[in-house]
Design a protein around this motif. Structure first.
Motif: not given
Length: 467
Positions: A43, A45, A84, A97, A101, A103, A147
């Motif tokens: 992670r 962010e 974002c 993000l 990351d 994600r 993302f």
């Protein structure tokens, strides 16, 4: 004197801003720190309201208050990729993000990927351009696309904006990005528009992504100051770096460590990236590593800080060896699962030894890139916030055996953005003369005894890196 121009750089741990005149003299600067949230190695962010809106506006107000001279234009630079979700009013409603990351590895057809939706963090109050298809940063379709898939599934998301678009909207009410930032989001964009089929899969339309503005054209105004669409932080740093010749090694010492070996030939090296540099006919071969400030600051938080004088007084023969993989490694290893290790530590080592070894590890990573490239390396030119550490600069010289020319302005990405603003304001035709703003503050040479001792530690470092 010509009007001043301003550059604002959204970095990983702070927003920096400078106001500069025609010759590159900085007359005002500001630094607004913000939190980076990294609850685990997968992670990474920002709270985008804090970092991309409030920090940018605070930095702008600070540099404007620092001078009574008129300002012609302002440009925001930021790390890529970032993204974002915002609501219909342009207010961030998701985490921001950042590069690396997990994600960004959300697979096609999934809104969650490796990250559980119910465990998704919420924004909380409290920095290098890379190929979008790099396997360590995201899925093969691109980290920004990952993302987008994850963010589009969050409640209340009306549009998806990178950091530059969020900042530009806060400054002048226009959510726009420049072509280079858009290109860094490949295959979502080709730098000119958005890929409709991919957006349809994500559940968004081109109208829900930022406007893409070519070059340095203004997108709006703030207090009668022109606002440009922005740029990438690494491009801004490169523009005003005091280098650009074959054999120069540009090392960007920020939260991310970016070593670039400059050459007049296009070569491709396994594990490294190649792209045209800011100077015509010169290519940059290198990449991005997590061994910069991200790693050094983590070691400092664990063992405590020490003045450079104490670190530089340590003997040459007795340092442990760090493998600096606190959140995996980008180039040249492309391995998200690597973890940091401390080798050869003994009872006589102090926190100062452990911290100096962290600076050496950053130097070992730079040397690894140079060695893999097989290219001529005559000197290092160091830019970025890390240049303020004498211990880091000395370790860089000792571990590579090269002289290190240290740039005079530590907020180099913001300075490059300020030069970009000159093009926006019509004060320059293009950025081809930006190198004239680059100045060297000092030269740091390798210490013979320390360089010889670091050689064996580098071999120890490579034993693990090459596995």
């Amino acid at each position: 004197m010509d009007d001043l121009t301003v550059g604002i750089d959204i970095g990983t741990t702070s927003v920096k801003a400078v106001a500069a005149g025609d010759d590159g003299t900085v007359v005002a600067r500001a630094r607004i720190p913000h939190r980076v949230v990294a609850p685990g190695p997968d992670r990474f962010e920002h709270d985008p309201q804090q970092a991309w809106v409030d920090g940018v506006l605070a930095a702008w107000k600070s540099v404007r208050a620092g001078t009574d001279q008129p300002v012609a234009a302002v440009t925001v630079s930021a790390m890529v990729p970032s993204m974002c979700g915002v609501d219909s009013a342009g207010k961030p409603v998701t985490p921001g993000l950042l590069y690396g990351d997990a994600r960004g590895r959300t697979p096609a057809g999934s809104s969650d990927g490796a990250v559980d939706q119910d465990a998704a963090p919420t924004p909380r109050s409290g920095s290098g351009a890379a190929p979008a298809t790099d396997a360590s940063e995201g899925s093969t379709e691109g980290e920004a696309a990952g993302f987008a898939r994850w963010l589009a599934a969050r409640d209340g998301v009306h549009a998806l904006w990178p950091a530059q678009a969020v900042a530009n909207h806060a400054l002048c009410g226009v959510a726009a990005i420049d072509s280079s930032t858009a290109m860094a989001m490949t295959p979502m964009s080709d730098g000119q528009g958005w890929a409709p089929e991919l957006l349809e899969e994500v559940g968004m339309t081109a109208e829900q992504l930022p406007v893409i503005s070519p070059g340095a054209a203004p997108i709006g105004e703030l207090d009668r100051v022109l606002v440009s669409a922005g740029t990438i932080d690494a491009l801004g740093e490169q523009l005003v770096a005091p280098c650009g010749d074959v054999g120069d090694v540009l090392v960007m010492c920020g939260t991310t460590l970016l070593p670039w070996i400059l050459t007049d030939q296009w070569i491709e090296v396994d594990g490294l990236w190649t792209f045209p540099s800011a100077r015509a006919g010169i290519m940059a071969v290198g990449g991005a590593s997590n061994a910069g400030g991200l790693f050094v600051d983590r070691v400092r938080a664990l063992v405590g800080d020490a003045p450079s004088e104490e670190l530089l007084a340590l003997g040459p023969d007795d340092l442990p060896v760090w493998l600096p993989y606190v959140r995996g490694e980008r180039t040249p290893l492309h391995d998200t699962d690597r973890r940091a290790k401390l080798l050869d530590v003994h009872v006589g080592h102090t926190p100062a030894h452990v911290l100096m070894a962290a600076y050496e590890a950053a130097g070992f990573v730079v040397r690894h890139h140079i060695d893999l490239s097989g290219l001529r390396a005559d000197r290092i030119v160091a830019v970025g916030g890390g240049t303020q550490s004498a211990a880091w600069m000395q370790a860089l010289a000792d571990t590579t055996g090269l002289a290190v020319d240290v740039a005079a302005e530590p907020y180099s990405a913001a300075l490059g953005a300020a030069y970009h603003s000159r093009v926006t304001a019509g004060l320059e035709a293009d950025t081809s003369e930006a190198r004239r703003w680059g100045r060297v503050a000092r030269r740091v040479g390798p210490r013979a005894g320390h360089a010889a001792a670091a050689e064996s530690r580098y071999r120890r470092f490579r034993e693990d890196a090459d596995r």
